[in-house]
Design an enzyme around this catalytic site. Sequence first.
Site, PDB file in Angstrom:
ATOM      1  CG  HIS A 266      -6.853   7.202   0.766  1.00 52.90           C
ATOM      2  ND1 HIS A 266      -6.563   6.218  -0.127  1.00 52.90           N
ATOM      3  CD2 HIS A 266      -5.979   7.041   1.789  1.00 52.90           C
ATOM      4  CE1 HIS A 266      -5.554   5.498   0.315  1.00 52.90           C
ATOM      5  NE2 HIS A 266      -5.177   5.971   1.493  1.00 52.90           N
TER       6      HIS A 266
ATOM      7  CG  HIS B 183      -1.781   1.182   1.327  1.00 56.50           C
ATOM      8  ND1 HIS B 183      -2.734   1.448   0.391  1.00 56.50           N
ATOM      9  CD2 HIS B 183      -1.844   2.187   2.224  1.00 56.50           C
ATOM     10  CE1 HIS B 183      -3.368   2.553   0.711  1.00 56.50           C
ATOM     11  NE2 HIS B 183      -2.839   3.038   1.821  1.00 56.50           N
TER      12      HIS B 183
ATOM     13  CG  ASP C 281      -5.683   3.603   4.250  1.00 59.81           C
ATOM     14  OD1 ASP C 281      -6.287   3.468   5.325  1.00 59.81           O
ATOM     15  OD2 ASP C 281      -4.728   4.384   4.110  1.00 59.81           O
TER      16      ASP C 281
ATOM     17  CG  ASP D 151      -1.084   6.294   2.078  1.00 64.38           C
ATOM     18  OD1 ASP D 151      -2.191   5.929   1.672  1.00 64.38           O
ATOM     19  OD2 ASP D 151      -0.671   6.052   3.227  1.00 64.38           O
TER      20      ASP D 151
END
Length: 1015
Positions: free
Chosen positions: A579, A262, A374, A264
């Site tokens: 996000h 993951h 997420d 970001d």
Amino acid sequence: MHNDRTTTEDRLRRVLDERIRPAVYPESVPLTVGVWHAPGEPVPVAEGLAAPREPIGPGDAWGPAWGTSWFTVTGTVPAAWAGRTVEALLDLGFDPNLTGFQCEGLVYRADGSPVKGLNPRNQWVRIGAPVAGGEEVRLHVEAAANPVILDYEPFRPTELGDLATADRRPRYRLGRMDLAVFDAVVWELVHDLEVLDGLMTGLPEESPRRWEVLRAVERALDAVDLQDVGGTAARARELLADALSAPAQASAHRISAVGHAHIDSAWLWPLRETVRKVARTTSNMTALLDEEPDFVYAMSQAQQFAWVKEHRPEVWARVKKAVADGRFVPVGGMWVESDTNMPGSEALARQFTHGKRFFLEEFGIETEEVWLPDSFGYSAALPQLVRLSGSKWFLTQKISWSKTNTFPHHTFWWEGLDGTRVFTHFPPIDTYNAQLSGEELAHAVRNFREKGGATRSLAPTGWGDGGGGTTREMLARARRLADLEGSARVVFERPSAFFEKAHAEYAADAPVWAGELYLELHRATLTSQARTKQGNRRAERLLYEAELWSATAAVRTGFPYPYERLDRLWKTVLLHQFHDILPGTSIAWVHREAAATYAAVAAELESLVADALAALAGDGSAGGTVVFNAAPHGRACVAARSARPADELPRPAPTTATAREGGGYVLENGLLRVEVDARGLVVSVIDKETRRETIPPGAAANLLQLHQDFPNMWDAWDVDRFYRNTVTDLTDVQSMELTDDGAVRVVRAFGASRAEQRIALPDGLRRVDFTTEVDWHETEKFLKAAFPLDVHADRVAAETQFGHLYRPAHTNTSWEAAKFEACAHRFVHVEEHGWGVALVNDSTYGYDVTRTARTPDSSAPGATTTLRLSLLRAPRFPDPRTDQGAHRFGYALVPGARIDDAVCEGHRVGIPERRVPGDRGTPSLVRVDDEAVVVSAVKLSDDGSGDVVVRLYESLGGRARTAVAFDFPTTTVHRCDLLERPLEEVESTDGKVELTLRPFEIVTLRAHHNTPSGA
């Protein structure tokens, strides 16, 4: 037998830590290290490789915050190591517990080709297996001194989140930089023991299997000579073989591990650093795929693939090959893992359009699973968009973070606004950064809520948030856990393989969850960083207008449609809906850059709109004015998506303003009568048609309220319910006056801040407009605008993408009480039978609703429903200066509004009319004859054919039958998916098609235009 379990378990952990793990590298020699510190932002690889080096060694400091240092390590493999496996161990000064949140590196060969990334859990570089001895080693490391923002004492304000405020002192000290012999037998023993330790921990103490494993471990430890671990490791492994070969039970839970990192796209690092994070992680993962034939890795976010393609072509070539081999799997089908609460209708649709199209064009792959582990809650519009994009499965993890209620399912059908269902999975392992530890696997088995009906779940496996990905250690665990008594069965496989099996096994019996997936946490993300949110809303509106007027001008005048510019601008806006950007939870650097980006996007879009309108408006030299209405509903006699000369439009009766007895003013326009008292508060709004009062007796609307706001953790993300315990009503007036245009101007000072409000009653409209400008200098405060309404409502309608949803106005259950802050787009609406009120806005998202009962013995018993818009917050982490400075908010109260009025006024407030010099009106390219049907996009097709694409939806939650008329020559009309791929031809007569829409249904039409415009 005496219970010596804890003695053996404690012995195992000490021996592992102090003797066996260190023996993985039994011999080492130091490397020679040189360094060049780049003076500013990251430099091209060729420049970094060529720069002069100066000596540096273990223990020496390097790296001011956000700096880049280029290390070169050199050495010679000792001749005595011939025939053995040798690795370089490169420790940049890592903290093993902060993978992805601190310094990182990318290793290059002398020719500039990338080898792999370095992070705390991946410090090795293979030199040879075996080596001949005498090899010269020369490696280069591009090291990023990313500062630790989220440390062991989290949420402490820091100035490190922006290059402009970070100090320049070195953040790291170089660690071990060695060549070392790698002992594979000892390494395998480490993982034998780790897996068995995790297995024991997850089993009940009374389980016979736990004691069998314990005794095997005890025998193995007895066999290890602590002064000769390498020489005795093989015998220890033999003594563990039986314990590791006992097969799993037939009923064992099945876990599909999916390699994952993951990343970001921005968070505690800026966008430019994410580009490098992606390069490091994809380098590691493609290398691991080469070494591990059973490994499968999945990566989401088309934007991150595009970054690799643009910035690291050598890595991109490796990615493309691994994708073609079916082992590097694109997932998600979205441009980024976006927030799904706040992006507008078209923006959320375009996340799929641009994401899926990238994967199709680059890899020929139709992604089927939407991958959003997420994001901070999931819009009820998503199931329909998932299916319209050509996908059919949905995965998330974040709902496991909810603090009040435990979500009741892990595998289920998720039903959206319109009734569309999508097969959905929440991994019960409760992390999107799984390590395949025994503790995690045992938790997944215990936690899985579909026992008895389903037998399998998914585990995204790898270091994440800041990237890193799957490691060889995780794969070693997976091999041992493939079929092991007492454990779930683990196999690495593609996400689609999991979903196909889960669907076949459980689809017929899976439960249904209808409506949004509301996260009972991170509610303040609807308010934090107001500038970012307003930049997004403005950009979405301008993109809609630019497409609409460019398409109209292209068809009407041959205006060159700006395909490439719109594509680029859309992708920029979609990126910033990630996000941790749009929700306002990134460091100051990210939001500073976002503000500049939004300003540039707006300027370019305004230019595009102006060019298209000039082409449509005709001759402006004679002093005439043309009024353009881009909104999906007509206003002031200008039809939706059309234009008329201003001199053809009627002029409504003007609003009057008079002094109010006791102070203040009274505004009237024939439709509403508004009283503003001496405090500058609205104490009466009368709907003159129904003679209905909007404001409860003794109450005041447009009341600014200030709360203390210091959540227990996650400052920029969270607002905790106790914030309501204290409130300050801002009623003191610094000045109040009537402006020249008949509005009431009120100025207030509070704390270190100032608010100026303009209260206006527009001519001919049943709407009270409020403009609030705040010079905000508070800390850890929450500013709300309150509107108490004389309406007895047990639910609130809040706009979301392509429709609206209802939320309770009461707190009967814990599920309802948890929704004390929620998301609305352009409107919130409350209603009694036959009469309602809408609160519409141009740039806010967060709101709350409360209902109170007036006392039975009061002069006007009944219920008060209070709506409050969330305007500003002031958290100090991760950006210690969040939202300091000037802000402007526009919102309006619409008394007597039905839900269709709320839809209409929400669009009107958000899409103001434009007045352009000219002498020529223009009809709309496309017309609908049912006000319930809203057109959300009019554009030319992305393939450059000149076809006109129209997206529309039913907006009121009922059936709609509408004629869609195209005002240009067209031969065929097709119903399409979100990617504008025809699904079926729609019968048309004279450019008109008849449609029947179910509640909140989205339809995309593609009309062939006989004369394609220029590019």
